[in-house]
Write an enzyme that holds these catalytic residues in place. Sequence first.
Site, PDB file in Angstrom:
ATOM      1  N   GLY A  44     -47.202  81.523  43.489  1.00 41.78           N
ATOM      2  CA  GLY A  44     -46.388  80.373  43.856  1.00 41.78           C
ATOM      3  C   GLY A  44     -46.305  79.698  45.203  1.00 41.78           C
ATOM      4  O   GLY A  44     -46.152  78.786  45.382  1.00 41.78           O
ATOM      5  N   CYS A  45     -46.170  80.521  46.201  1.00 41.11           N
ATOM      6  CA  CYS A  45     -46.273  80.170  47.623  1.00 41.11           C
ATOM      7  C   CYS A  45     -47.601  79.671  48.016  1.00 41.11           C
ATOM      8  O   CYS A  45     -47.589  78.699  48.600  1.00 41.11           O
ATOM      9  CB  CYS A  45     -45.943  81.370  48.459  1.00 41.11           C
ATOM     10  N   THR A  46     -48.613  80.136  47.412  1.00 40.98           N
ATOM     11  CA  THR A  46     -50.088  79.299  47.831  1.00 40.98           C
ATOM     12  C   THR A  46     -49.928  78.185  47.246  1.00 40.98           C
ATOM     13  O   THR A  46     -50.460  77.057  47.752  1.00 40.98           O
ATOM     14  CB  THR A  46     -51.076  80.304  47.077  1.00 40.98           C
ATOM     15  N   ALA A  49     -47.819  75.821  49.133  1.00 41.71           N
ATOM     16  CA  ALA A  49     -48.523  75.336  50.476  1.00 41.71           C
ATOM     17  C   ALA A  49     -49.717  74.494  50.442  1.00 41.71           C
ATOM     18  O   ALA A  49     -49.633  73.223  51.002  1.00 41.71           O
ATOM     19  CB  ALA A  49     -48.846  76.699  51.265  1.00 41.71           C
TER      20      ALA A  49
END
Length: 157
Positions: A44-46, A49
């Site tokens: 999710g963070c990738t 970003a």
Amino acid sequence: MSLQIGQLAPDFELPASNGKTVRLSDFRGKNVVLYFYPKDMTPGCTTEACDFRDYHQQFADLNAVILGVSTDSIERHKKFIEKYNLPFLLLADEEHKAAEKYGVWKLKKNFGKEYMGIERSTFVIDKDGKLVKEWRKVKVKGHVEEALDYIAENLKQ
């Protein structure tokens, strides 16, 4: 301290991926998209970003800088930036002081385990340093576009 829309955003000082220490107040005169995320290199963070990366120029065209914050170390941030070619600063909030100021350091549950961590959240701070918009418990899909639309509609030059 609770955050209030229209008040000055809490300032902080954190080490940044460019090797410098930055303060939120360093960015006065620009709109700031301050996004807190749980962990580098996770799915999710990738995605989040990379979405910010893909819209980076549109944010820049609106006089907006993007600052990503997690509790990861600068070394891990640098690997994340290199792997995904991220064109904005990532800040290391290893002691979660900024996360606490923004009320995003929360008790989380995952697979039956409880732990403290960052609740994915985004804050828009105007060029005068005032908090003008917040999203908490962010769902990644479509979020970056929503933040960009907000700035385009509400923070014109």
